[in-house]
Enzyme design. Structure first.
Site, PDB file in Angstrom:
ATOM      1  N   LYS A 141       0.880  -1.147  -0.214  1.00  0.00           N
ATOM      2  CA  LYS A 141       0.034  -0.231   0.364  1.00  0.00           C
ATOM      3  C   LYS A 141       1.090   1.631  -0.011  1.00  0.00           C
ATOM      4  O   LYS A 141       1.967   0.997   0.501  1.00  0.00           O
ATOM      5  CB  LYS A 141      -0.878   0.189   0.982  1.00  0.00           C
ATOM      6  CG  LYS A 141       0.145  -0.141   2.421  1.00  0.00           C
ATOM      7  CD  LYS A 141      -1.195   0.447   3.761  1.00  0.00           C
ATOM      8  CE  LYS A 141      -0.101  -0.268   4.757  1.00  0.00           C
ATOM      9  NZ  LYS A 141      -1.051  -0.021   6.478  1.00  0.00           N
ATOM     10  N   TYR A 152      13.642  31.574   6.712  1.00  0.00           N
ATOM     11  CA  TYR A 152      11.839  31.933   7.269  1.00  0.00           C
ATOM     12  C   TYR A 152      12.030  32.445   8.545  1.00  0.00           C
ATOM     13  O   TYR A 152      12.113  31.429   9.109  1.00  0.00           O
ATOM     14  CB  TYR A 152      10.360  31.436   6.836  1.00  0.00           C
ATOM     15  CG  TYR A 152      10.571  31.807   5.319  1.00  0.00           C
ATOM     16  CD1 TYR A 152       9.964  32.894   4.308  1.00  0.00           C
ATOM     17  CD2 TYR A 152      10.289  30.397   4.138  1.00  0.00           C
ATOM     18  CE1 TYR A 152       9.549  32.790   2.985  1.00  0.00           C
ATOM     19  CE2 TYR A 152       9.623  30.555   2.962  1.00  0.00           C
ATOM     20  CZ  TYR A 152       9.627  31.838   2.420  1.00  0.00           C
ATOM     21  OH  TYR A 152       9.163  31.753   1.175  1.00  0.00           O
TER      22      TYR A 152
END
Length: 376
Positions: free
Chosen positions: A46, A270
């Site tokens: 998966k 930032y």
């Protein structure tokens, strides 16, 4: 004092690269096939094979001892079928409005976790019986039928079987704490599943498979193996129980695209969450949280550059990560290893999981589609 740029070398042409080693997946598959004993091994592929490639993972696993494949969605199962894979496939996390006819046509077994799911199957009246695995909640309070619904689920499944709508192949469950060897919930879950099987048989069902164990239980508790074990994370080298040495199958690298000399007092990235306290050199990597690097690892994670670990400086951005090169700058174009198997002391997936306060599963399944993938 302004920041000084180191004269650039020729512009690098490479981009962030994810190298995947099928031989590591093969070795892990063989280990789990041995640990499974008499039980069959289901390779759970998966989430794009835990970020390693669903089709590639499936093929390697089937060539090295896996007899089943497991996925969550019907779409994943159909992708495997369309690639030419003919092994038994179980899809066990589907919406109530599952396309039953597609599941029958492509020979995909389906997990049935509720009375509503079973009613949907019977209402569609498939041309051939849909092979189903009755999914019981054995202690997770998550997917699977609640114990109060088991008797009715089994009775209805038996009627649907007699009407030719389904074939009950298996009864399945899941364990919540198998990564903690000896945890009492494992005994409780095993007893619950066996009680569920007995109840199913009393309703006239004859499932040929019982499965409960995933990666951790396969490694830590033979009594949970029953007829089939489901192993996903373990195939790519992740052991939730910490009890086995598994081969790591993945390596993420990126070129250093820019190198700068920074004076003390320079804010990086930032928010200027990081400010240099001494002069240093930094390198810029063109990889960030859009590629799967957790932003929560900002300021503490490390990468491997030129034979040494270099700490991430400032906040990890969507597309960029700054690393501290100290007093030894490197030429632009130098390859930085973000994580790898750890053979050369480079950071590993486990390191990044620890730095970001999460599981290695989240790291590998979060790797972005922009990364150039290469199978060794």
């Amino acid at each position: 004092m302004s920041a000084l740029a180191i004269p650039p070398a020729p512009a690098p042409t490479s981009r962030p690269r994810l190298e995947i080693d099928p031989s590591a997946v093969a070795a892990n598959t063989r280990l789990f096939a041995r640990r499974a004993g008499d039980a069959a091994l289901m390779a759970v592929v998966k989430a794009d094979g835990f970020g390693h490639g669903i089709v590639e993972m499936a093929r390697v696993a089937l060539a090295n001892g896996a007899r089943w494949l497991g996925v969550t969605s019907l779409a994943e199962a159909l992708r495997l079928r369309e690639s030419g894979i003919g092994a038994p496939i179980l899809s066990w996390l589907n919406p109530v409005d599952l396309d039953v006819h597609a599941a029958v046509r492509y020979r995909v077994d389906v997990g049935i976790p509720s009375l509503q799911h079973l009613a949907r199957v019977t209402s569609q009246r498939p041309a051939r019986p849909l092979r189903i695995h009755l999914h019981l909640d054995t202690g997770m309070a998550r997917d699977g039928a609640a114990p109060a619904d088991w008797a009715e689920l089994f009775d209805r499944a038996r009627r649907a079987e007699l009407e030719g709508h389904v074939e009950v192949v298996a009864v399945m469950g899941h364990l919540p704490c198998a990564d903690q060897p000896g945890h009492p919930s494992t005994r409780t879950g095993l007893r619950a599943l066996l009680a569920g099987v007995a109840l199913a048989e009393s309703a006239g069902l004859r499932p040929t498979l019982r499965h409960l164990a995933a990666t951790a239980a396969t490694l830590t508790d033979d009594s949970t193996h029953l007829d089939l074990v489901r192993v996903g994370a373990g195939l790519v080298g992740i052991d939730p129980s910490g009890t086995a040495r598994l081969a790591q199958a993945i390596r993420l690298s990126a070129p250093v695209v820019q190198v700068r000399a920074l004076p003390a007092g320079t804010g990086i990235g930032y928010g200027h969450a990081d400010v240099t306290d001494t002069p240093t050199n930094v390198g810029l990597l063109p990889v960030g949280y859009a590629d799967g690097l957790p932003r929560t690892a900002s300021g503490v994670a490390e990468v491997w550059v030129d034979g040494r670990r270099c700490r991430v400086r400032g906040r990890i951005s969507m597309d960029q990560t700054v690393v501290d090169l100290g007093g030894a700058p490197v030429p632009p174009g130098t390859t930085a290893v973000v994580f790898g198997p750890g053979h050369d002391a480079e950071p590993t997936i486990d390191d990044w999981a620890r730095w970001s306060g999460t599981l290695p599963h989240e790291i590998v399944t979060g790797l972005g589609t922009r990364l150039e993938r290469q199978y060794l």
